[in-house]
Design a protein around this motif. Structure first.
Motif, PDB file in Angstrom:
ATOM      1  N   LEU A  41       1.045  -1.487   0.040  1.00 24.36           N
ATOM      2  CA  LEU A  41      -0.118   0.196  -0.121  1.00 24.36           C
ATOM      3  C   LEU A  41       0.577   1.218   0.104  1.00 24.36           C
ATOM      4  N   LEU A  42       2.641   1.406   0.306  1.00 20.78           N
ATOM      5  CA  LEU A  42       3.086   2.066   0.031  1.00 20.78           C
ATOM      6  C   LEU A  42       4.199   2.640  -0.355  1.00 20.78           C
ATOM      7  N   PHE A  43       4.397   0.734  -1.106  1.00 19.94           N
ATOM      8  CA  PHE A  43       5.392   0.066  -2.269  1.00 19.94           C
ATOM      9  C   PHE A  43       4.245   0.971  -3.285  1.00 19.94           C
ATOM     10  N   VAL A  44       3.638   1.018  -3.609  1.00 16.33           N
ATOM     11  CA  VAL A  44       2.638   1.131  -5.230  1.00 16.33           C
ATOM     12  C   VAL A  44       3.000   2.580  -5.389  1.00 16.33           C
ATOM     13  N   PRO A  45       2.625   3.604  -4.475  1.00 15.78           N
ATOM     14  CA  PRO A  45       2.577   4.736  -5.118  1.00 15.78           C
ATOM     15  C   PRO A  45       4.159   5.294  -4.569  1.00 15.78           C
TER      16      PRO A  45
END
Length: 188
Positions: A31-35
């Motif tokens: 959920l943080l890696f993608v953005p």
């Protein structure tokens, strides 16, 4: 998480979330890696490495919890999330298929801490096999996406600002579907 991705400490937060996900709480670093990877596609491989290091470090912590402090910490985590039956199933599956179970668990967004704690419980999985399988599984998971963002990031970034909210909703939906499929696969 989009706001966190823009902070100067986002990479440290990514490491911490990956570590926590592997040992204590079911919080997906994706959920943080993608953005982060959408905002800075040329750094996506570095973010993948941060996720792998955090996940493997957290997995070792989970193993230590299962091995050394199961009665006080591990059991509390297992009971709190309602994984008592699943825990017994995972420990049982380790007897015959430790490498493949850990490889799949590291690759998929299942509650990874369940698998790491179970691996340490009674030394269900040897530490060397545990670290190698965890490293391979997590590397496949994060570097696969890291490579995609690295090469296709500019295209994703171009459409990302306009469709990032929808894209994140789709990513979350796909993670839920992936979780349900792997939960069925592991018969948990």
């Amino acid at each position: 998480m989009e706001i966190l991705a823009q902070k100067p400490y986002a990479t440290s937060a990514l490491f911490l979330i990956a570590m926590i996900e592997s040992s204590l709480l079911p919080v997906a670093p994706d959920l943080l890696f993608v953005p982060l990877s959408v905002l800075r596609p040329r750094r996506s491989l570095m973010y993948a490495a941060v996720c792998v290091l955090g996940s493997v470090g957290g997995a070792v912590l989970g193993y230590v919890i299962g091995y050394g402090v199961f009665e006080t910490v591990g059991k509390t985590i297992i009971v709190a999330f309602g994984w008592t039956e699943s825990f017994a199933t995972v420990v049982q599956k380790y007897n015959a298929h430790a490498w493949s179970v850990l490889l799949l668990a590291g690759f998929t967004p299942v509650p990874f801490q369940l698998f790491t704690i179970a691996a340490g419980f009674g030394n269900a999985v040897g530490f060397t096999v545990f670290v190698l399988a965890t490293n391979v599984g997590c590397s496949i998971r994060f570097f696969l996406f890291g490579v995609l963002f690295f090469f296709f990031g500019p295209v994703i970034q171009c459409y990302g600002s306009k469709y990032l909210g929808r894209a994140m909703a789709i990513v979350v939906l796909l993670m839920v579907i992936w979780y349900a499929a792997t939960k069925t696969l592991f018969s948990l």
